[in-house]
Write an enzyme that holds these catalytic residues in place. Structure first.
Site, PDB file in Angstrom:
ATOM      1  N   GLU A 126      -0.077  -9.190  -0.823  1.00 33.37           N
ATOM      2  CA  GLU A 126       0.151 -10.595  -1.163  1.00 33.37           C
ATOM      3  C   GLU A 126      -1.118 -11.262  -1.690  1.00 33.37           C
ATOM      4  OE1 GLU A 126       3.340 -10.500   2.454  1.00 33.37           O
ATOM      5  OE2 GLU A 126       1.403 -11.484   2.747  1.00 33.37           O
ATOM      6  N   GLY A 183       9.089  -2.617  -3.197  1.00 35.53           N
ATOM      7  CA  GLY A 183       9.876  -1.881  -4.179  1.00 35.53           C
ATOM      8  C   GLY A 183      11.354  -2.195  -4.155  1.00 35.53           C
ATOM      9  N   GLY A 238       6.965  -6.293  -3.418  1.00 31.71           N
ATOM     10  CA  GLY A 238       5.900  -5.375  -3.031  1.00 31.71           C
ATOM     11  C   GLY A 238       6.407  -4.064  -2.481  1.00 31.71           C
TER      12      GLY A 238
END
Length: 187
Positions: free
Chosen positions: A154, A91, A89
């Site tokens: 998430e 990166g 998430g």
């Protein structure tokens, strides 16, 4: 902040709705094509993102795909024609990046699910699916989600995976019944 579960829930759902409203219609198309073409699919994620990814692996298996979670004892080697899907998430995720390098050197294609398309790991992937949601990389400031830390990403990721399954199911002619037939009876 309100202590009402109802009000918090409404705010959380509004945050999730905003994530999906910001996604282009083709947000999952490249990932879906890669899954359809893949001989074998291996998936990796850490923490709560990893839990969402494990659910996706299970649904891919229910669709009859050869899907495996990296680090499970039965994960086979990857090679040409295979696909490694990682989630990062923020990166970047050193373990995911290492697995991507191994997969690429073995001839497999790589895909990442991320909120940060310009992140270090994101740039290394062949395919990027971007979920524009708050992660630990941007969970501070005036306009943050009611959900803590990276929860918005998430939870959005888990929903995104279910939506990908719906689109895949239609694309490859699976049905709820054919998927159910592959569900374990050892529960």
């Amino acid at each position: 902040m309100s202590n009402s579960i109802s009000e918090l829930g409404v705010r959380a759902i509004a945050d999730l709705s905003g994530v999906f409203a910001a996604m282009p219609d083709a947000a999952a198309d490249n990932l879906i094509e890669a899954v359809v073409k893949a001989r074998r699919i291996c998936l990796y994620g850490a923490g709560r993102e990893g839990l969402a990814l494990r659910g996706f692996a299970m649904r891919l298996f229910h669709m009859g795909r050869d899907a495996h979670v990296v680090a499970d004892m039965t994960t086979p080697p990857v090679g040409p024609g295979d696909l490694l899907i990682v989630t990062a998430g923020q990166g970047w995720l050193p373990t995911a990046e290492t697995f991507m390098e191994i997969a690429k050197s073995a001839g497999a294609q790589t895909a990442i699910i991320t909120a940060q398309p310009e992140g270090r790991a994101s740039k290394k992937a062949d395919i990027r699916a971007v979920i524009p949601a708050q992660t630990l990389a941007n969970d501070r400031g005036a306009s943050v989600s009611v959900l803590p830390m990276g929860s918005l990403f998430e939870i959005a990721e888990a929903i995104f995976f279910e939506l990908v399954i719906l689109k895949l199911r239609e694309r490859v002619g699976e049905t709820a019944e054919s998927m159910r037939a592959r569900h374990t009876n050892l529960e």
